[in-house]
Design a protein around this motif. Structure first.
Motif, PDB file in Angstrom:
ATOM      1  N   PHE A 622       0.800  -1.214   0.000  1.00  0.00           N
ATOM      2  CA  PHE A 622       0.000   0.000   0.000  1.00  0.00           C
ATOM      3  C   PHE A 622       0.842   1.278   0.000  1.00  0.00           C
ATOM      4  CE2 PHE A 622      -2.645  -3.195   2.247  1.00  0.00           C
ATOM      5  CZ  PHE A 622      -3.699  -3.256   1.343  1.00  0.00           C
ATOM      6  N   TRP A 623       2.147   1.146   0.001  1.00  0.00           N
ATOM      7  CA  TRP A 623       2.992   2.328   0.121  1.00  0.00           C
ATOM      8  C   TRP A 623       2.961   3.184  -1.137  1.00  0.00           C
ATOM      9  CZ3 TRP A 623       8.200   0.421   2.712  1.00  0.00           C
ATOM     10  CH2 TRP A 623       7.916  -0.032   4.005  1.00  0.00           C
ATOM     11  N   SER A 624       3.087   4.493  -0.930  1.00  0.00           N
ATOM     12  CA  SER A 624       3.238   5.423  -2.054  1.00  0.00           C
ATOM     13  C   SER A 624       4.683   5.361  -2.552  1.00  0.00           C
ATOM     14  CB  SER A 624       2.912   6.842  -1.599  1.00  0.00           C
ATOM     15  OG  SER A 624       3.856   7.274  -0.617  1.00  0.00           O
ATOM     16  N   ASP A 625       4.930   5.910  -3.730  1.00  0.00           N
ATOM     17  CA  ASP A 625       6.293   5.919  -4.275  1.00  0.00           C
ATOM     18  C   ASP A 625       7.253   6.663  -3.357  1.00  0.00           C
ATOM     19  OD1 ASP A 625       5.338   4.508  -6.392  1.00  0.00           O
ATOM     20  OD2 ASP A 625       5.420   6.156  -7.850  1.00  0.00           O
ATOM     21  N   GLY A 626       6.777   7.762  -2.759  1.00  0.00           N
ATOM     22  CA  GLY A 626       7.636   8.531  -1.862  1.00  0.00           C
ATOM     23  C   GLY A 626       8.061   7.725  -0.649  1.00  0.00           C
ATOM     24  N   ARG A 627       7.137   6.951  -0.123  1.00  0.00           N
ATOM     25  CA  ARG A 627       7.472   6.139   1.052  1.00  0.00           C
ATOM     26  C   ARG A 627       8.422   5.010   0.678  1.00  0.00           C
ATOM     27  NH1 ARG A 627       3.380   3.291   5.427  1.00  0.00           N
ATOM     28  NH2 ARG A 627       5.029   2.498   6.765  1.00  0.00           N
ATOM     29  N   LYS A 628       8.270   4.470  -0.511  1.00  0.00           N
ATOM     30  CA  LYS A 628       9.186   3.417  -0.965  1.00  0.00           C
ATOM     31  C   LYS A 628      10.610   3.941  -1.060  1.00  0.00           C
ATOM     32  CE  LYS A 628       5.709   0.788  -3.563  1.00  0.00           C
ATOM     33  NZ  LYS A 628       5.226   0.390  -4.913  1.00  0.00           N
ATOM     34  N   VAL A 629      10.737   5.161  -1.554  1.00  0.00           N
ATOM     35  CA  VAL A 629      12.075   5.765  -1.636  1.00  0.00           C
ATOM     36  C   VAL A 629      12.645   5.983  -0.237  1.00  0.00           C
ATOM     37  CG1 VAL A 629      13.352   7.822  -2.348  1.00  0.00           C
ATOM     38  CG2 VAL A 629      11.653   6.827  -3.885  1.00  0.00           C
ATOM     39  N   ARG A 630      11.796   6.425   0.709  1.00  0.00           N
ATOM     40  CA  ARG A 630      12.270   6.614   2.093  1.00  0.00           C
ATOM     41  C   ARG A 630      12.779   5.289   2.681  1.00  0.00           C
ATOM     42  NH1 ARG A 630       7.409   9.419   3.092  1.00  0.00           N
ATOM     43  NH2 ARG A 630       6.788   7.872   4.660  1.00  0.00           N
ATOM     44  N   TYR A 631      12.075   4.213   2.357  1.00  0.00           N
ATOM     45  CA  TYR A 631      12.498   2.890   2.843  1.00  0.00           C
ATOM     46  C   TYR A 631      13.869   2.533   2.273  1.00  0.00           C
ATOM     47  CZ  TYR A 631      12.589  -2.245   3.198  1.00  0.00           C
ATOM     48  OH  TYR A 631      12.945  -3.550   3.436  1.00  0.00           O
ATOM     49  N   LEU A 632      14.065   2.799   0.982  1.00  0.00           N
ATOM     50  CA  LEU A 632      15.365   2.501   0.359  1.00  0.00           C
ATOM     51  C   LEU A 632      16.471   3.334   1.004  1.00  0.00           C
ATOM     52  CD1 LEU A 632      14.329   2.282  -3.416  1.00  0.00           C
ATOM     53  CD2 LEU A 632      14.793   0.391  -1.842  1.00  0.00           C
ATOM     54  N   LYS A 633      16.154   4.601   1.322  1.00  0.00           N
ATOM     55  CA  LYS A 633      17.129   5.451   2.009  1.00  0.00           C
ATOM     56  C   LYS A 633      17.470   4.881   3.384  1.00  0.00           C
ATOM     57  CE  LYS A 633      16.176   9.777   2.254  1.00  0.00           C
ATOM     58  NZ  LYS A 633      15.346  10.997   2.410  1.00  0.00           N
ATOM     59  N   THR A 634      16.439   4.358   4.076  1.00  0.00           N
ATOM     60  CA  THR A 634      16.666   3.767   5.400  1.00  0.00           C
ATOM     61  C   THR A 634      17.578   2.550   5.297  1.00  0.00           C
ATOM     62  OG1 THR A 634      14.464   4.501   6.084  1.00  0.00           O
ATOM     63  CG2 THR A 634      15.531   2.842   7.457  1.00  0.00           C
ATOM     64  N   LEU A 635      17.354   1.727   4.276  1.00  0.00           N
ATOM     65  CA  LEU A 635      18.240   0.567   4.071  1.00  0.00           C
ATOM     66  C   LEU A 635      19.665   1.024   3.802  1.00  0.00           C
ATOM     67  CD1 LEU A 635      16.143  -1.852   1.794  1.00  0.00           C
ATOM     68  CD2 LEU A 635      16.414  -1.924   4.275  1.00  0.00           C
ATOM     69  N   LEU A 689      12.791   7.079  -9.314  1.00  0.00           N
ATOM     70  CA  LEU A 689      13.404   5.756  -9.146  1.00  0.00           C
ATOM     71  C   LEU A 689      12.403   4.616  -9.324  1.00  0.00           C
ATOM     72  CD1 LEU A 689      15.826   6.070  -6.093  1.00  0.00           C
ATOM     73  CD2 LEU A 689      16.430   5.434  -8.424  1.00  0.00           C
ATOM     74  N   ILE A 690      11.240   4.772  -8.750  1.00  0.00           N
ATOM     75  CA  ILE A 690      10.275   3.672  -8.722  1.00  0.00           C
ATOM     76  C   ILE A 690       9.763   3.344 -10.119  1.00  0.00           C
ATOM     77  CG2 ILE A 690       8.118   2.851  -7.714  1.00  0.00           C
ATOM     78  CD1 ILE A 690      10.481   3.237  -5.739  1.00  0.00           C
ATOM     79  N   ASN A 691       9.481   4.381 -10.921  1.00  0.00           N
ATOM     80  CA  ASN A 691       9.000   4.133 -12.282  1.00  0.00           C
ATOM     81  C   ASN A 691      10.135   3.825 -13.249  1.00  0.00           C
ATOM     82  OD1 ASN A 691       6.182   4.442 -11.907  1.00  0.00           O
ATOM     83  ND2 ASN A 691       6.439   6.652 -11.755  1.00  0.00           N
ATOM     84  N   LEU A 692      11.310   4.380 -12.965  1.00  0.00           N
ATOM     85  CA  LEU A 692      12.465   4.113 -13.827  1.00  0.00           C
ATOM     86  C   LEU A 692      12.935   2.675 -13.684  1.00  0.00           C
ATOM     87  CD1 LEU A 692      14.430   5.536 -15.785  1.00  0.00           C
ATOM     88  CD2 LEU A 692      15.891   6.044 -13.822  1.00  0.00           C
ATOM     89  N   PHE A 693      12.881   2.159 -12.468  1.00  0.00           N
ATOM     90  CA  PHE A 693      13.265   0.761 -12.195  1.00  0.00           C
ATOM     91  C   PHE A 693      12.108   0.075 -11.457  1.00  0.00           C
ATOM     92  CE2 PHE A 693      17.220   3.302 -11.989  1.00  0.00           C
ATOM     93  CZ  PHE A 693      17.846   2.791 -13.123  1.00  0.00           C
ATOM     94  N   LEU A 696      12.872  -2.481  -8.731  1.00  0.00           N
ATOM     95  CA  LEU A 696      13.881  -2.135  -7.738  1.00  0.00           C
ATOM     96  C   LEU A 696      13.371  -2.297  -6.306  1.00  0.00           C
ATOM     97  CD1 LEU A 696      16.642  -0.922  -6.936  1.00  0.00           C
ATOM     98  CD2 LEU A 696      15.596   1.351  -7.147  1.00  0.00           C
ATOM     99  N   PHE A 697      12.238  -1.662  -6.007  1.00  0.00           N
ATOM    100  CA  PHE A 697      11.765  -1.687  -4.618  1.00  0.00           C
ATOM    101  C   PHE A 697      11.439  -3.108  -4.172  1.00  0.00           C
ATOM    102  CE2 PHE A 697       8.297  -1.790  -1.549  1.00  0.00           C
ATOM    103  CZ  PHE A 697       8.894  -1.112  -0.493  1.00  0.00           C
ATOM    104  N   GLU A 698      10.712  -3.846  -4.989  1.00  0.00           N
ATOM    105  CA  GLU A 698      10.330  -5.208  -4.611  1.00  0.00           C
ATOM    106  C   GLU A 698      11.559  -6.073  -4.343  1.00  0.00           C
ATOM    107  OE1 GLU A 698       8.235  -9.037  -6.733  1.00  0.00           O
ATOM    108  OE2 GLU A 698       7.427  -7.048  -7.217  1.00  0.00           O
ATOM    109  N   SER A 699      12.571  -5.917  -5.202  1.00  0.00           N
ATOM    110  CA  SER A 699      13.808  -6.697  -5.029  1.00  0.00           C
ATOM    111  C   SER A 699      14.522  -6.318  -3.742  1.00  0.00           C
ATOM    112  CB  SER A 699      14.733  -6.472  -6.231  1.00  0.00           C
ATOM    113  OG  SER A 699      14.111  -6.869  -7.434  1.00  0.00           O
ATOM    114  N   MET A 700      14.576  -5.012  -3.461  1.00  0.00           N
ATOM    115  CA  MET A 700      15.259  -4.545  -2.266  1.00  0.00           C
ATOM    116  C   MET A 700      14.507  -4.979  -0.996  1.00  0.00           C
ATOM    117  SD  MET A 700      18.041  -3.065  -3.020  1.00  0.00           S
ATOM    118  CE  MET A 700      18.582  -3.446  -4.665  1.00  0.00           C
ATOM    119  N   TYR A 701      13.172  -4.946  -1.067  1.00  0.00           N
ATOM    120  CA  TYR A 701      12.370  -5.366   0.081  1.00  0.00           C
ATOM    121  C   TYR A 701      12.613  -6.846   0.397  1.00  0.00           C
ATOM    122  CZ  TYR A 701       8.331  -6.347   3.033  1.00  0.00           C
ATOM    123  OH  TYR A 701       7.535  -6.754   4.062  1.00  0.00           O
ATOM    124  N   LYS A 702      12.617  -7.676  -0.640  1.00  0.00           N
ATOM    125  CA  LYS A 702      12.868  -9.108  -0.437  1.00  0.00           C
ATOM    126  C   LYS A 702      14.299  -9.344   0.045  1.00  0.00           C
ATOM    127  CE  LYS A 702       9.479 -10.864  -3.752  1.00  0.00           C
ATOM    128  NZ  LYS A 702       9.266 -11.610  -5.020  1.00  0.00           N
TER     129      LYS A 702
END
Length: 722
Positions: A622-635, A689-693, A696-702
């Motif tokens: 349910f995350w927005s693109d902005g929140r997904k980027v924040r998660y990647l920054k946290t990682l 980032l999210i639309n360009l790749f 990316l997010f799904e792979s990083m989350y897993k």
């Protein structure tokens, strides 16, 4: 909860709003508890009719076509939200808002405006280029309402009024040569325009035409089924019609009220006119004839007065079946909201009181025509109207077996369940044989909606399905709250209803149970519907241990059903419950890895390993693109993350100016993303980032999940926040 940015708009705190907006996305979607939707700041300003904030956002080049999670654009909300000013709508249209909305919406802003009687907005939308044919044919009743509004607008135009006056002046010449069949066709074609659905303006125009026709073809007018002139039109005629026209209308009304008596009066008056004419021709016998005529006129006049007196007396004293033609009857109050059920409700609203079921405050006709649902326990659901005009669904159950109905009433009357995610309780009634639970009327079941009413566009359809999933989980969140403690125990597609705005609402609490304070498990008899039961309840006959996690597993099945558009994760055949019990499932109809991750978590065969409802709503699906980027920054802040290279040459040179280059691995990529967004925000803002790749997010989350990072406190805080 409502986002602080939206709360500033609601509270009209402009300065605070501008301050918060500096660090936020001006076109972002933010949650709102009030509107049960994720909306942009512009949509919120429309909903609050806040022209100051709206004007500010438009100057900042906000996206006027960005739609909410519920698929509503600013113009959609303006069209059906009471109190939104026309000037605000015009500002949004001037900023190049699409007057047709978007392809994913079931109805256009134009249709919403017509359905909510916003003629001013309809005119503004049409002037801006809205297409009246967009989505035309999807709903016949709504099409009729839009057609009627266009017709009324044309009636008010000056050119139309001038043409109408000319037509009335010439009508006598044209009518005099017409045949009886022409009169019959004309009167029958005009008759529908006298109905209560049409405005007073249309009604008055139509009755004018009938008044003219009545002079030339009274028999055709009398036999077409036309009723007496309504009081509203007679009152309007007093102030707006010329004297000659008022007399014609009065004559028409008299003939419609008492056709037989009026014929007699007309005949007697004709006799008087004939005698008066003969008197002029016989001047030589003036004295004698005058005496004869005088005596005859007196006799005729007495007959006329006697006849008229009889008519008045019959009006005052008669209790016969012709009474409705004499006394004005007030139409039954009806607040028109539903689109799907409108034609049936229209018929119900006009039915004779004698044919209706006698219940306090309710209009109900027990007939298969108004039956909208059947339950397996003998329950029947009928269309109905309350005395205040509200459209309702009336659930009826035999008193010998209506403990379930009373149980549902008890739950729906809980203050905690007065929520936009739950079908609304309206009333309860009973007679000698049945109990009647009165509920909010919805348009479709989830099953019907998914099968026949989803958008054709793939992107829009995906967005709608995700919205439905979130709304179902929000409804379960209401039940499972610690202050509510309700277990639904019968979650399935037929028990989720879609309201007029396209929002999902949980329904049918007949077998629901409430946990006591501090209690987590309910020992009860087996509950639920075949194929929609939790594993731990399938083989138990008595003393079934039912928990919140039992609702969660069945809801997980429903989430897959929604996203796969009608499939069951454990199969649709006779082996379904066997598969549930043995944990054998398939998610083959889904491609979204995050959706699969959520569903697998929810349908886990171990109740203790399933998430609670708050955890499901916090899932990255349910995350927005902005929140997904924040998660990647946290990682990227984790100690294992290193530097990375080979991203974009120009940016890489910036980042490598003072530091060593980034290794070509996943950890390095995470560190690069973190540094990019932390130290080069303007450059980062240019990259989606999210639309360009997309992967990316799904792979990083897993990647993080497999290594246990998501359990770390620093990352867990980001994941758990909703």
């Amino acid at each position: 909860r409502t986002d602080p940015l939206l709360q500033c708009i609601i509270d009209n705190k402009f300065k605070r709003f501008k301050h918060l907006l500096r660090d936020r996305d001006i076109n972002g979607l933010y949650p709102s508890e009030i509107w049960n939707d994720d909306v942009t700041p512009l949509i919120a300003s429309v909903l609050c009719n806040n022209e100051e904030i709206c004007s500010f956002l438009l100057k900042e080049s906000v996206d006027v076509n960005k739609f909410s999670t519920n698929q509503q654009t600013p113009l959609h909300y303006a069209a059906f939200t009471p109190g939104v000013s026309l000037s605000l709508v015009k500002k949004i249209l001037a900023a190049k808002a699409n007057p047709n909305g978007h392809d994913g919406q079931m109805y256009t802003p134009l249709q919403f405006a017509a359905d909510h009687n916003r003629e001013d907005i309809v005119k503004a939308l049409v002037k801006a280029g809205a297409s009246p044919t967009r989505n035309y044919g999807r709903n016949i009743e709504l099409d009729k309402k839009l057609d009627k509004m266009f017709y009324e607008c044309s009636l008010r135009s000056e050119n139309y009024k001038k043409n109408l006056d000319v037509m009335f002046q010439k009508i006598s010449d044209q009518i005099s040569s017409s045949t009886n069949s022409t009169f019959e066709k004309l009167t029958k074609s005009l008759l529908p325009l006298t109905g209560s659905d049409y405005s007073t303006l249309i009604g008055m125009t139509t009755y004018k035409l009938f008044a003219y026709l009545n002079d030339f073809a009274p028999q055709s007018v009398a036999s077409c089924g036309l009723k007496q002139v309504p009081e509203t039109i007679r009152l309007k005629a007093e102030t707006e019609m010329e004297e000659a026209m008022k007399k014609k209308l009065q004559k028409l009304d008299d003939s419609l009220r008492n056709p037989a008596e009026q014929d007699a009066v007309d005949s007697l008056r004709q006799d008087t006119a004939t005698l008066s004419t003969n008197k002029k021709k016989k001047k030589k016998k003036k004295k004698k004839i005058n005496q004869d005529v005088s005596s005859q006129e007196v006799g005729i006049q007495e007959r006329v007065e006697t006849c008229e007196e009889k008519v008045e007396n019959s009006i005052e004293e008669s209790n016969s079946s012709v009474q409705p033609f004499i006394q004005l009857t007030n139409p039954r109050r009806w607040l028109k909201i539903s689109i799907r059920w409108r034609s049936k409700l229209e018929k119900l609203a006009s039915m004779d009181e004698k044919t209706l079921c006698k219940l306090p405050n309710l209009v109900l006709f027990i007939n298969s025509e108004f039956l909208i649902a059947n339950g397996s326990d003998g329950t029947q659901v009928f269309l109905g109207l309350r005395h205040d005009g509200a459209e309702v669904a009336i659930k009826r159950m035999n008193k010998l077996n209506y403990e379930i109905l009373k149980n549902e009433e008890e739950f729906l009357r809980l203050p905690q369940l007065d929520n936009s995610s739950i079908v609304r309780y309206v009333d309860f009634a009973e007679d000698g044989d049945f109990g009647y639970l009165v509920l909010q009327l919805c348009e479709y079941t989830l099953e019907e909606y998914i099968q026949d009413h989803l958008p054709e566009d793939t992107t829009e359809r995906t967005s709608v399905l995700k919205k439905l999933v979130k709304e179902v989980l929000c409804s379960l969140q209401v039940l499972h709250d610690q202050n509510t403690n309700v277990l639904h125990r019968d979650i399935k597609p037929q028990n989720v209803l879609i309201d007029i705005t396209g929002n999902a609402r949980l329904a049918d609490f007949g077998i629901s149970r409430r946990l006591k304070q501090g209690e987590t498990t309910l020992k009860t008899r087996i509950a639920g519907t075949r194929c929609w039961k939790a594993k731990e309840t399938i083989n138990e006959k008595v003393n079934t241990r039912y928990k919140r996690s039992s609702d969660i597993q069945v809801t997980g099945m429903l989430v897959y059903y929604i996203l796969s558009r009608g499939h069951h994760p454990f199969g649709d055949d006779v082996c379904c419950e066997y598969n549930i019990f043995n944990g054998k499932y398939s998610l083959e109809h889904l491609d979204d890895g995050l959706a699969k991750d959520l569903i697998e978590w929810m349908i886990n065969d171990n109740p203790d390993e399933r998430p609670d409802v708050n955890e499901t709503l916090a899932h990255p699906f349910f995350w927005s693109d902005g929140r997904k980027v924040r998660y990647l920054k946290t990682l990227g802040n984790e100690k294992e993350a290193e530097n990375c290279r080979n991203f974009q040459a120009e940016l890489l040179m910036k980042l490598e100016g003072k530091k060593k280059s980034y290794p070509e691995n996943t950890l390095g990529l995470l560190r690069f993303i973190r540094n990019l967004h932390e130290h080069y925000k303007e450059d980062a803002a240019k990259i989606d980032l999210i639309n360009l790749f997309p992967d990316l997010f799904e792979s990083m989350y897993k990647f993080a999940k497999e290594r246990g990072w998501n359990s770390r406190k620093s990352i867990l805080m980001e994941i758990s926040s909703t």
